[in-house]
Scaffold this active site. Structure first.
Site, PDB file in Angstrom:
ATOM      1  N   ASP A 281     -10.218 -80.348  35.003  1.00 58.84           N
ATOM      2  CA  ASP A 281      -9.824 -79.732  33.742  1.00 58.84           C
ATOM      3  C   ASP A 281      -9.743 -80.625  32.502  1.00 58.84           C
ATOM      4  OD1 ASP A 281      -9.726 -77.230  32.821  1.00 58.84           O
ATOM      5  OD2 ASP A 281      -7.701 -76.761  33.461  1.00 58.84           O
TER       6      ASP A 281
ATOM      7  N   ASP B  98     -41.839 -97.786  32.161  1.00 59.31           N
ATOM      8  CA  ASP B  98     -40.765 -96.785  32.101  1.00 59.31           C
ATOM      9  C   ASP B  98     -41.238 -95.349  32.162  1.00 59.31           C
ATOM     10  OD1 ASP B  98     -41.857 -96.928  29.403  1.00 59.31           O
ATOM     11  OD2 ASP B  98     -40.215 -95.578  28.903  1.00 59.31           O
TER      12      ASP B  98
ATOM     13  N   HIS C  16     -11.945 -75.933  34.112  1.00 57.27           N
ATOM     14  CA  HIS C  16     -11.403 -74.587  34.401  1.00 57.27           C
ATOM     15  C   HIS C  16     -11.368 -73.694  33.173  1.00 57.27           C
ATOM     16  CE1 HIS C  16      -9.940 -75.328  38.555  1.00 57.27           C
ATOM     17  NE2 HIS C  16     -10.149 -76.569  38.154  1.00 57.27           N
TER      18      HIS C  16
ATOM     19  N   ALA D 233      -7.170 -61.004  37.502  1.00 50.49           N
ATOM     20  CA  ALA D 233      -8.066 -59.856  37.714  1.00 50.49           C
ATOM     21  C   ALA D 233      -8.491 -59.793  39.182  1.00 50.49           C
ATOM     22  CB  ALA D 233      -9.293 -59.996  36.818  1.00 50.49           C
ATOM     23  N   LYS D 234      -8.765 -60.961  39.751  1.00 50.32           N
ATOM     24  CA  LYS D 234      -9.236 -61.001  41.142  1.00 50.32           C
ATOM     25  C   LYS D 234      -8.083 -60.699  42.098  1.00 50.32           C
ATOM     26  CE  LYS D 234     -13.140 -64.053  40.383  1.00 50.32           C
ATOM     27  NZ  LYS D 234     -13.851 -65.276  40.745  1.00 50.32           N
TER      28      LYS D 234
ATOM     29  N   ASP E 138     -11.325 -66.478  28.105  1.00 53.29           N
ATOM     30  CA  ASP E 138     -10.658 -66.973  29.310  1.00 53.29           C
ATOM     31  C   ASP E 138     -11.701 -67.609  30.208  1.00 53.29           C
ATOM     32  OD1 ASP E 138      -8.813 -67.424  31.301  1.00 53.29           O
ATOM     33  OD2 ASP E 138      -7.946 -65.404  31.210  1.00 53.29           O
TER      34      ASP E 138
HETATM   35  P1  ADP Z   1      -4.564 -69.225  33.576  1.00 54.01           P
HETATM   36  O1  ADP Z   1      -5.250 -70.176  34.454  1.00 54.01           O
HETATM   37  O2  ADP Z   1      -5.053 -69.257  32.171  1.00 54.01           O
HETATM   38  O3  ADP Z   1      -3.086 -69.329  33.617  1.00 54.01           O
HETATM   39  P2  ADP Z   1      -5.366 -67.207  35.548  1.00 54.01           P
HETATM   40  O4  ADP Z   1      -5.293 -65.730  35.478  1.00 54.01           O
HETATM   41  O5  ADP Z   1      -6.678 -67.762  35.960  1.00 54.01           O
HETATM   42  O6  ADP Z   1      -4.915 -67.758  34.121  1.00 54.01           O
HETATM   43  O7  ADP Z   1      -4.305 -67.744  36.571  1.00 54.01           O
HETATM   44  C1  ADP Z   1      -2.969 -67.406  36.553  1.00 54.01           C
HETATM   45  C2  ADP Z   1      -2.384 -67.712  37.904  1.00 54.01           C
HETATM   46  O8  ADP Z   1      -0.965 -67.828  37.771  1.00 54.01           O
HETATM   47  C3  ADP Z   1      -2.647 -66.610  38.904  1.00 54.01           C
HETATM   48  O9  ADP Z   1      -3.002 -67.182  40.144  1.00 54.01           O
HETATM   49  C4  ADP Z   1      -1.324 -65.883  38.989  1.00 54.01           C
HETATM   50  O10 ADP Z   1      -1.047 -65.320  40.253  1.00 54.01           O
HETATM   51  C5  ADP Z   1      -0.342 -66.982  38.714  1.00 54.01           C
HETATM   52  N1  ADP Z   1       0.867 -66.404  38.110  1.00 54.01           N
HETATM   53  C6  ADP Z   1       0.896 -65.585  37.076  1.00 54.01           C
HETATM   54  N2  ADP Z   1       2.153 -65.226  36.814  1.00 54.01           N
HETATM   55  C7  ADP Z   1       2.916 -65.852  37.681  1.00 54.01           C
HETATM   56  C8  ADP Z   1       4.301 -65.887  37.915  1.00 54.01           C
HETATM   57  N3  ADP Z   1       5.136 -65.218  37.156  1.00 54.01           N
HETATM   58  N4  ADP Z   1       4.746 -66.637  38.910  1.00 54.01           N
HETATM   59  C9  ADP Z   1       3.896 -67.317  39.679  1.00 54.01           C
HETATM   60  N5  ADP Z   1       2.577 -67.319  39.497  1.00 54.01           N
HETATM   61  C10 ADP Z   1       2.093 -66.600  38.517  1.00 54.01           C
HETATM   62  C1  G6P Z   2      -4.852 -73.121  32.672  1.00 54.32           C
HETATM   63  C2  G6P Z   2      -5.460 -74.511  32.652  1.00 54.32           C
HETATM   64  C3  G6P Z   2      -4.741 -75.434  33.641  1.00 54.32           C
HETATM   65  C4  G6P Z   2      -3.259 -75.420  33.361  1.00 54.32           C
HETATM   66  C5  G6P Z   2      -2.732 -73.991  33.387  1.00 54.32           C
HETATM   67  C6  G6P Z   2      -1.254 -73.908  33.040  1.00 54.32           C
HETATM   68  O1  G6P Z   2      -5.086 -72.566  33.911  1.00 54.32           O
HETATM   69  O2  G6P Z   2      -6.827 -74.433  32.957  1.00 54.32           O
HETATM   70  O3  G6P Z   2      -5.219 -76.759  33.538  1.00 54.32           O
HETATM   71  O4  G6P Z   2      -2.570 -76.194  34.312  1.00 54.32           O
HETATM   72  O5  G6P Z   2      -3.464 -73.214  32.456  1.00 54.32           O
HETATM   73  O6  G6P Z   2      -0.990 -74.561  31.838  1.00 54.32           O
HETATM   74  P1  G6P Z   2       0.011 -75.786  31.721  1.00 54.32           P
HETATM   75  O7  G6P Z   2      -0.147 -76.307  30.346  1.00 54.32           O
HETATM   76  O8  G6P Z   2       1.358 -75.197  31.986  1.00 54.32           O
HETATM   77  O9  G6P Z   2      -0.356 -76.781  32.771  1.00 54.32           O
END
Ligand code: ADP
Ligand code: G6P
Length: 736
Positions: free
Chosen positions: A142, A689, A166, A388-389, A382
């Site tokens: 990342d 080269d 990521h 979503a998954k 994003d």
């Molecule tokens: P990002 O990486 O930008 O945060 P993503 O949707 O890819 O967004 O990932 C979010 C992840 O954090 C998911 O795996 C989700 O299950 C987890 N998550 C979201 N809300 C919570 C929460 N309240 N407690 C624990 N895990 C959480």
């Molecule tokens: C996204 C980024 C991650 C980061 C996460 C949470 O998923 O790609 O690198 O760890 O957000 O953000 P934070 O700043 O709390 O680490």
């Protein structure tokens, strides 16, 4: 046993201080949640920040933190409050995060923060280097650690290094505004394999590498002076079984096992047969489109009032980076919007939005996922979006509809979701209606396809594919290592050179003895080079020959003061020591009048290109042109020329950012063959080269020392890094 070292800013666990006691909590966010299961399976370690600063820890707490992270197979990198302010809250989240998500108006370019970013990347490198053993693999993650791959590569060139981004990689037009663009790309290019979630991000990255670093890119491989780097897209998956099984277990819960949250959700669902829950879960981040979503929901209620009192939006926003002003502002805006809309629409028995601003345990996430008939995920940008998954994985009863922004990386692989543009309220409102009214058979058809794919391409599979692709890059390195001119080979070469009765030393000029310049006429030899060539030229047991595609006139202008053996025009002319120029091949030139106008049309349509007219050939140079346009034009030109060359006995040579057309009876190989049949040489060294030098290599006996400058595919026996390394080698030939 070899291990894998995962490195990311955040560890999968975060340590917090609660009344001087350590509290360990899981991290949120796609990176940590996604990689957790990969880490749990392997025998590696995970290096990252513990969540506490140096200032917060006395010696006792420090050792407790160390123990706590060790227990989870992690190692903590120690960061100060200043590091967190300037590297994490600063450069990572006020510069890179907004810039890479196309939020230019939020992006700050602060020199002090850049300095901190460099410093902290070095801190990470130190910890990684402490733990690397031979044969280990390092996987860096990342945007917080873009400089780390190179910092490790410089110290441990033989270690396999992977990097995964990521978040999105922005288009070149955005990335070019970034003041430290070269340094950041250079840092990333320390990796052997670079991974992105989608092909679009990969494409944007390669475009910046071509345009900014001016490196050669072939499909998904980048050629550096001494290495080849692979770039690919690997869409990250989730731990499908974990979510699916948790949802199945949830189905069988009896009343006493239900959480308070579940009971509240049930109350709503049971209040009327038509009621439905619409869910959104995100970190509280401006990229997630939270205000847009709320406004679109308001628009939906106004446009389709029949859903009032029936549909409820459940919004879980997890606190994130709340010390960054833009995030504070977003929180205020969200609070106000929710307040206003709930105030405007609420009735005695119904509030349209349930809004939670907090983190929730996994069990509650499952409550939310399994109770909601629709998930409304609307990020403005994003990288992937795992929520979503996860929603899809938990729909074990065959019902549920996902409304997903096409700006999320996940949308590329989730075509069966209802895709929307997050800026189009009309479309969001209409799609939400379609989702709420979708027949069950249709829901189940779509879910089935989505689930099948998510199950197959799980996070384990994602990691396996990345790792096996990284492993395959070892092959390249091993070939280039076995064929690199290391100290042993060059020592043997020098001694063979000294002991030979008669050496033939064949040196190409451009790209071998001198670097490339924008204008070919600017590449005249410098004093050091002349001095070196003169020494080689005076060795009694050596014939030095400069063999080049340059024309005779240019070499005469630059070198007529010295008595060198020269072959010019790819082998048309030979000038031997103490002798006059001699024509080796009869060449026709009438064809030039036909080809020149064609090349001119290419110059007109391709800014930055020009024609070099030589006596026996025409060269179209495109070094200064936009690399992507040049790639298209070279393909076009090759097609146009194919039909003309066979009729005219011509051949087309692709050199370094140049296409050259010349008589087909001329090449460096034919000239080389003449040299080695005219005289007996017991030791031959040839260095070149580009593509034109391959003819030289091919014409020489197997036991010759044939050396390719750069890392491209070659018939030569050895590789050498660049023109500096060539000169260093030649100096050794004249040292004694
Ligand atoms: P990002 O990486 O930008 O945060 P993503 O949707 O890819 O967004 O990932 C979010 C992840 O954090 C998911 O795996 C989700 O299950 C987890 N998550 C979201 N809300 C919570 C929460 N309240 N407690 C624990 N895990 C959480
Ligand atoms: C996204 C980024 C991650 C980061 C996460 C949470 O998923 O790609 O690198 O760890 O957000 O953000 P934070 O700043 O709390 O680490």
């Amino acid at each position: 046993m070899n291990k894998t070292i995962i490195v990311s800013n955040r560890l999968p666990l975060q340590i917090k201080l609660n009344n001087d006691k350590l509290e360990v909590v899981p991290s949120v966010g796609g990176l940590a949640t996604g990689l957790k299961s990969v880490h749990a399976d392997g025998n590696g370690i995970w290096i990252g920040w513990s969540g506490l600063t140096e200032e917060e820890l006395d010696d006792n707490l420090k050792s407790l933190v160390k123990q706590a992270v060790k227990k989870e197979k992690c190692e903590a990198v120690s960061l100060t409050q200043d590091d967190i302010d300037n590297y994490y809250l600063g450069f990572s989240n006020k510069t890179l995060w907004p810039l890479f998500h196309y939020f230019m108006e939020y992006t700050e370019f602060e020199h002090e923060q850049w300095q901190a970013y460099k410093r902290v990347n070095e801190k990470f490198a130190e910890v990684v280097l402490e733990h690397i053993e031979d044969g280990d693999t390092v996987w860096v993650h990342d945007y917080q650690l873009l400089l780390l791959p190179k910092l490790i590569k410089d110290k441990k060139p033989n270690t396999s290094i992977g990097f995964f981004l990521h978040i999105p990689f922005p288009s070149y037009e955005i990335f070019r505004t970034f003041p430290w663009r070269e340094e950041v790309l250079d840092g990333m290019l320390g990796a052997d394999l670079l991974g992105f979630h989608t092909y679009d991000y990969e494409r944007h990255f390669l475009s910046s590498v071509k345009r900014i670093m001016r490196l050669e890119v072939n499909f998904n491989e980048i050629s550096m002076a001494d290495r080849t780097i692979k770039v690919d897209s690997f869409p990250m998956g989730i731990d499908y079984n974990k979510f699916h099984n948790a949802a199945l277990a949830h189905l069988n819960q009896d009343e006493s096992q239900k959480s308070e949250l579940q009971k509240r959700l049930d109350d709503h669902i049971q209040s009327d047969a038509d009621t439905k829950l619409v869910l959104s879960i995100d970190r509280m981040d401006y990229t997630k489109g939270i205000p847009n979503r709320i406004r679109a929901f308001e628009y939906f209620l106004n446009k389709y009032p029949e859903f009032k009192e029936k549909v409820r939006l459940i919004m879980l926003a997890v606190p994130s980076r709340s010390d960054v002003p833009q995030y504070k502002k977003l929180k205020r805006e969200t609070d106000e919007l929710v307040g206003r809309i709930n105030g405007q629409f609420a009735t005695v028995s119904w509030t349209p939005i349930w809004y939670y601003y907090r983190s929730m345990p996994f069990e509650n996430l499952i409550d939310l996922y399994t109770s909601s008939q629709v998930a409304l995920i609307t990020p403005i940008r994003d990288g992937m979006n795992l929520v979503a998954k996860e929603y899809i994985a938990t729909r074990t009863n065959g019902h549920g509809v996902l409304v997903l922004s096409e700006m999320a990386g996940a949308s590329k692989e989730m075509n069966e979701a209802l895709l929307i543009n997050p800026n189009n309220f009309e479309q969001i409102a209409d799609t939400l209606k379609i989702a709420l009214e979708m027949p069950e058979a249709e829901q189940s058809r779509r879910l089935h396809i989505l689930q099948k794919r998510l199950k197959r391409y799980s996070v384990e599979k994602w990691a396996d594919e990345f790792m096996s692709s990284l492993n395959s890059t070892k092959k390249y390195r091993e070939t280039s290592i076995t064929r690199a001119l290391d100290t042993n080979v060059s020592a043997k070469m020098v001694s063979d050179f000294e002991n030979a009765q008669k050496n033939l030393l064949l040196l190409d000029y451009d790209g071998t003895l001198v670097g490339f310049t924008n204008n070919p006429q600017d590449a005249s030899p410098d004093e050091d080079l002349i001095a070196l060539l003169l020494k080689l030229n005076s060795l009694p047991n050596t014939d030095l020959v400069l063999i080049s595609g340059r024309d005779r006139e240019t070499f005469e202008r630059w070198l007529s003061d010295y008595d060198f053996n020269l072959i010019t025009d790819h082998g048309v002319w030979l000038k031997s020591k103490n002798k006059d120029w001699k024509m080796l091949e009869q060449v026709k030139t009438q064809w030039m009048e036909n080809i020149l106008p064609i090349l001119e049309t290419f110059v007109d349509r391709t800014p930055g290109t020009f024609i070099e007219r030589k006596k026996y050939s025409l060269a179209w140079h495109y070094r200064k042109a936009d690399p992507e346009l040049a790639q298209i034009r070279t393909m076009e030109l090759n097609t146009v020329l194919t039909s003309l060359i066979s009729n005219n006995d011509l051949s087309v040579l692709e050199g370094n950012k140049v296409i050259e057309i010349k008589g087909s009876n001329v090449n460096k190989g034919r000239a080389t063959s003449r040299l080695i049949t005219a005289k007996q040489y017991d030791n031959i060294v040839a260095i070149g080269d580009d593509w034109t030098d391959e003819f030289t290599f091919e014409a020489l006996p197997e036991k010759s020392y044939t050396i390719k400058v750069g890392s491209k595919k070659t018939k030569a026996n050895y590789y050498i890094k660049d023109t500096n390394a060539v000169r260093e080698l030649l100096v050794k030939f004249v040292k004694n």
